[in-house]
Design an enzyme around this catalytic site. Structure first.
Site, short mmCIF file in Angstrom:
data_model
loop_
_atom_site.label_atom_id
_atom_site.label_comp_id
_atom_site.label_asym_id
_atom_site.label_seq_id
_atom_site.Cartn_x
_atom_site.Cartn_y
_atom_site.Cartn_z
CG ASP A 1 -1.99 1.08 1.20
OD1 ASP A 1 -2.52 1.36 0.11
OD2 ASP A 1 -2.26 1.67 2.25
CB SER B 1 -6.30 3.01 0.12
OG SER B 1 -4.94 3.34 -0.08
CD GLN C 1 -4.49 0.94 -2.76
OE1 GLN C 1 -3.87 1.97 -3.01
NE2 GLN C 1 -4.21 0.18 -1.71
#
Length: 287
Positions: A205, A229, A279
């Protein structure tokens, strides 16, 4: 003083407070929200601690629902959805101060033989030939901003960008929505395979949305957008160590409607594809 790698291992060492309930620390840092990779990594630890060790995780799908508060513990509630002959499924809900901030579904698979193929790893320079992130920023700006200096001291991963960072409007106009970095933990992470898997989940991430931002703003300069996110998905193809170099190839096929999609492939130095990642992130321009 413990090293950043030791602190990461400690962060992933959850306290078990009931059979299916775990509590994770959340460092009290000067951030607006808890880092999403931390929550995803801790949630995967919670799921993995309720399974047999002979079934490594093969996929996870997660949603970031609310921003977590730094310094406040997070409770992870695990639902044992299924224990089959080959697959095990777990659902995890992360709760902070009585509110759900994150949920994750993870699937674990008993290893078995099968045919193989994969895409080739890109031809890129070795990590030893590339500058450390902090050194590249320091060389470009003349000094490391205080916030980045603090971040460097606590960063658990060595990050080295394959392409030079872009700073000026002219450089940004030339940028394509793709990025690649070499990464590894800054110290040994022990021998527990689940820790390495969750550490890489944490790292996944850190830079993935770079590919979305590259054409519009410097990656390590002032931000023109509020970024968050929204969801995260990973597929684990092979075993690995997160304290050894891995290449994270990232690209963004689309950005529209204040959302940007990014996908990544993670390779080891031998060229084996280890993990695939997807993502979506929210990008809202500052008022």
């Amino acid at each position: 003083m413990t090293s950043p790698a030791d602190r990461l291992v400690g962060l992933l060492d959850l306290e078990r407070i009931d059979l299916n309930i775990f509590r994770g620390r959340s460092p009290d840092e000067s951030l607006q929200r808890v880092f999403g990779g931390q929550v995803a990594g801790q949630a995967l630890v919670a799921a993995g601690r309720t399974t047999d060790g002979d079934r490594p995780v093969h996929s996870l799908h997660a949603y970031f629902l609310r921003p977590g508060r730094p310094g406040v513990p997070i409770v992870y509630q695990v639902e044992r959805v299924r224990d089959g002959r080959s697959f095990t499924t777990r659902r995890v809900v992360a709760v902070q101060q009585g509110r759900t901030i994150f949920n994750l579904t993870a699937s674990f698979h008993r290893s078995e033989p099968g045919f193989e193929h994969q895409v080739p790893m890109p031809d890129v320079p070795d990590p030893e030939k590339l500058p450390r992130l902090a050194d590249e920023i320091r060389d470009r700006l003349g000094e490391l901003p205080q916030a980045l200096e603090r971040m460097e001291r606590r960063m658990a991963f060595d990050i080295r960008y394959v392409d030079r960072l872009r700073w000026t409007p002219e450089e940004l106009r030339e940028a394509e929505p793709r990025s690649a970095v070499w990464m590894r933990a800054v110290g040994p992470l022990g021998e527990d395979p689940l820790v390495h898997t969750c550490a890489l989940t944490y790292a996944s991430d850190m830079t993935l949305l770079d590919a979305v931002r590259l054409p519009v703003e410097p990656l390590w300069g002032p931000r023109g957008f509020d970024m968050a996110s929204l969801d995260h998905a990973m597929w684990f193809h092979r075993t690995f160590r997160a304290d050894e170099w891995f290449l994270y190839q990232q690209e963004s096929p689309i950005a529209t409607g204040a959302r940007g999609l990014a996908r990544g492939l993670i390779f080891d130095r031998a060229g084996r594809l280890l993990v695939s990642v997807m993502q979506e992130g929210l990008f809202r321009r500052h008022d």
